[in-house]
Design an enzyme around this catalytic site. Structure first.
Site: not given
Ligand code: DAT
Ligand code: MG
Length: 138
Positions: A11, A51, A59, A87, A93, A104, A114, A117, A128
């Protein structure tokens, strides 16, 4: 377990902090094969598609703003069970759950910035890879 491909992306915070080389190195050392890679700034429309599962989350706006805020390093990696293993190598996350030794866990302290991705399932990986690379793979 079959040979799979997954979509991984350093990222904007990871590119800014110059950890692309370390991240590529980790996946090469594990034995995975790099099948595609490009440095790019993600157009807003592509970020929203990527996304889409989070479109209703509070968010979402911040997430799209962040992922389009600077260059990302998009990659396709191949290998046995690579979707799940990548992963695990990324770490959880939530920063309080990502163990030291994971990407991470070594580099991130916030959930929003973080570093990396990675696709979370075979269906996500196919979707993707299609979004970011289309037919453009070796
Ligand atoms: P991951 O990236 O581990 O697959 P995710 O798919 O749940 O996690 O979320 C995608 C991204 O969204 C994550 O890398 C960062 C952001 N994100 C997730 N939860 C969040 C939150 N509670 N507040 C802010 N950003 C968040
Ligand atoms: Mg995800």
């Amino acid at each position: 377990m079959a040979i799979e491909q997954t979509f991984l992306m350093v990222k904007p915070d990871g590119v800014e902090r110059q950890v692309v080389g370390d991240i590529v190195d980790r996946f090469e050392r594990r034995g995975f094969v790099l099948k595609g890679a490009k440095l790019m700034v993600i157009p807003t429309e592509l970020a929203e598609k990527h996304y889409a599962e989070h479109a209703e989350r509070p968010f979402f706006g911040e997430l799209v703003d962040f992922i389009t805020s600077g260059p990302v390093f998009a990659m396709v990696w191949e290998g046995e069970n690579v979707i799940k293993l990548a992963r695990t190598m990324m770490g959880a996350t939530k920063p309080e759950e990502s163990n030291p030794g994971t990407i991470r866990g070594d580099y991130a302290t916030t959930v929003s910035h973080n570093i990396i991705h990675g696709s979370d399932s075979l269906a996500s990986a196919e979707r993707e890879i299609g979004l970011f690379f289309g037919e453009d793979l070796v």
